[in-house]
Design a protein around this motif. Structure first.
Motif, PDB file in Angstrom:
ATOM      1  N   LEU A 275     -48.276 -92.949 -54.450  1.00 46.95           N
ATOM      2  CA  LEU A 275     -48.783 -91.686 -54.983  1.00 46.95           C
ATOM      3  C   LEU A 275     -49.114 -90.673 -53.887  1.00 46.95           C
ATOM      4  O   LEU A 275     -48.668 -89.516 -53.956  1.00 46.95           O
ATOM      5  N   PRO A 276     -49.883 -91.046 -52.840  1.00 43.82           N
ATOM      6  CA  PRO A 276     -50.147 -90.074 -51.766  1.00 43.82           C
ATOM      7  C   PRO A 276     -48.873 -89.645 -51.040  1.00 43.82           C
ATOM      8  O   PRO A 276     -48.747 -88.475 -50.655  1.00 43.82           O
ATOM      9  N   SER A 277     -47.948 -90.578 -50.868  1.00 39.90           N
ATOM     10  CA  SER A 277     -46.693 -90.241 -50.185  1.00 39.90           C
ATOM     11  C   SER A 277     -45.886 -89.232 -50.995  1.00 39.90           C
ATOM     12  O   SER A 277     -45.328 -88.274 -50.446  1.00 39.90           O
ATOM     13  N   VAL A 278     -45.847 -89.432 -52.317  1.00 38.63           N
ATOM     14  CA  VAL A 278     -45.154 -88.480 -53.190  1.00 38.63           C
ATOM     15  C   VAL A 278     -45.833 -87.118 -53.121  1.00 38.63           C
ATOM     16  O   VAL A 278     -45.169 -86.071 -53.097  1.00 38.63           O
ATOM     17  N   ALA A 279     -47.169 -87.127 -53.080  1.00 44.55           N
ATOM     18  CA  ALA A 279     -47.927 -85.874 -53.026  1.00 44.55           C
ATOM     19  C   ALA A 279     -47.595 -85.070 -51.769  1.00 44.55           C
ATOM     20  O   ALA A 279     -47.521 -83.841 -51.811  1.00 44.55           O
TER      21      ALA A 279
END
Length: 325
Positions: A275-279
């Motif tokens: 999730l943080p990487s996608v963000a």
């Protein structure tokens, strides 16, 4: 146009594959015998990095504000040495406060006196923040910036000339995913990490010709006391272990990732979940959607805060002896 697309894609994939192969070939590097300086080494990720680099045979210089806690780290590292490990060395300690600019020049001199030079500098020490911008005093914004930005760059600039003179060295900074994206209630922290990312990106470009590597490592949440020790808008301690922090990465795993990045001389490392990487990519590729998601998060946090305050006030108004279960 369509016929030219496939060769372009294949060429790009080929270049990426070659880059990965070359990176893996560089992963055989070792820190055995290298002088490694670690700030914030008395606890959290810094302490785990000290353990991992000590076991790998580095000549450590551990730094922090608390002499007693640093000495305890040294004793633990010395006691952990076994005959099956690589040759290890007794760590040296240098005591100073990274947030006090007037102490850093002298601290750099003491660091260089330990072994005469520095091979790897790991800028790890830092402070976190939780708060609403409207309720945060500017002094708190400055405090976080002093520790997370001015401290690391001051120490780096103090030690850099000796690396340039030797045409050898590696500078590592532990940044954060929040150095790439900003989330509500983290303004001071995210700002300091954004500034850190920018400074060390510039530094990498400027000193590559001197044989010096720069690595920026951006972890997500780590299971440390960072949120407990975070400052709030009025400067007081937050004092709470966030759920996200409690469920974060094991600091030992992150420390091993730092060691790997040093051995590979990686430039930029993102150590975060899906999730943080996608963000991070969403912020670049679809900023409008990212901003909407962050605004929604801010509204939810504000509503939760208001509900907690309402619940607390109702509890306080209950008559003595009334059941509060």
């Amino acid at each position: 146009m369509g016929g030219a697309t496939l060769p372009l894609v294949l060429t790009t994939l080929g270049v990426l594959l070659l880059y990965r192969i070359l990176t893996r070939l560089r992963s055989n590097g070792s820190v055995q015998g290298l002088v490694v300086v670690i700030t914030g080494a008395s606890s959290g990720l810094g302490k785990e990095c000290a353990r991992v680099f000590h076991a790998a045979g580095a000549r450590l210089v551990v730094c922090g504000r608390d002499a007693g806690r640093l000495q305890q780290v040294v004793q633990e590292l010395t006691a952990s040495t076994t005959a099956t490990q690589k040759q290890t060395f007794s760590p040296s300690t240098v005591i100073f406060d990274l947030a006090k600019a007037d102490t850093i020049g002298k601290a750099a001199e003491e660091i260089l006196k330990c072994y005469g030079h520095v091979d790897v500098l790991i800028n790890n020490a830092g402070i976190s923040y939780r708060g609403n911008i409207l309720d945060t005093h500017i002094s708190v914004q400055r405090e976080v910036m002093e520790t997370n930005y001015f401290g690391p760059i001051s120490l780096t600039q103090a030690l850099l000339p000796s690396m340039v003179h030797r045409r050898s060295g590696h500078i590592v900074v532990i940044s954060s995913v929040q150095g790439k994206i900003a989330i509500p209630s983290r303004s001071a922290y995210a700002a300091s990490k954004h500034a850190t990312q920018a400074f060390f990106d510039c530094l990498r470009a400027e000193i590559e010709q001197n044989g010096i590597s720069v690595t920026v490592i951006s972890p997500g949440y780590i299971q440390t006391d960072l949120s407990i020790n975070a400052v709030t808008g009025d400067g007081s301690k937050y004092g709470i272990m966030d759920k996200a922090t409690a469920a974060g990465q094991n600091p030992r795993d992150v420390a091993h990732a730092v060691l790997k990045a040093v051995c590979q001389r990686s430039s930029d490392v993102l150590l975060a979940g899906t999730l943080p990487s996608v963000a991070v990519y969403l912020r670049t590729l679809w900023p409008a959607l990212f901003f909407k998601l962050m605004s929604s998060r801010a509204r939810k946090e504000q509503k939760l805060k208001e509900n907690l305050l309402t619940f607390g006030s109702r509890t306080l108004r209950r008559p003595p002896g009334q059941d509060q279960t």
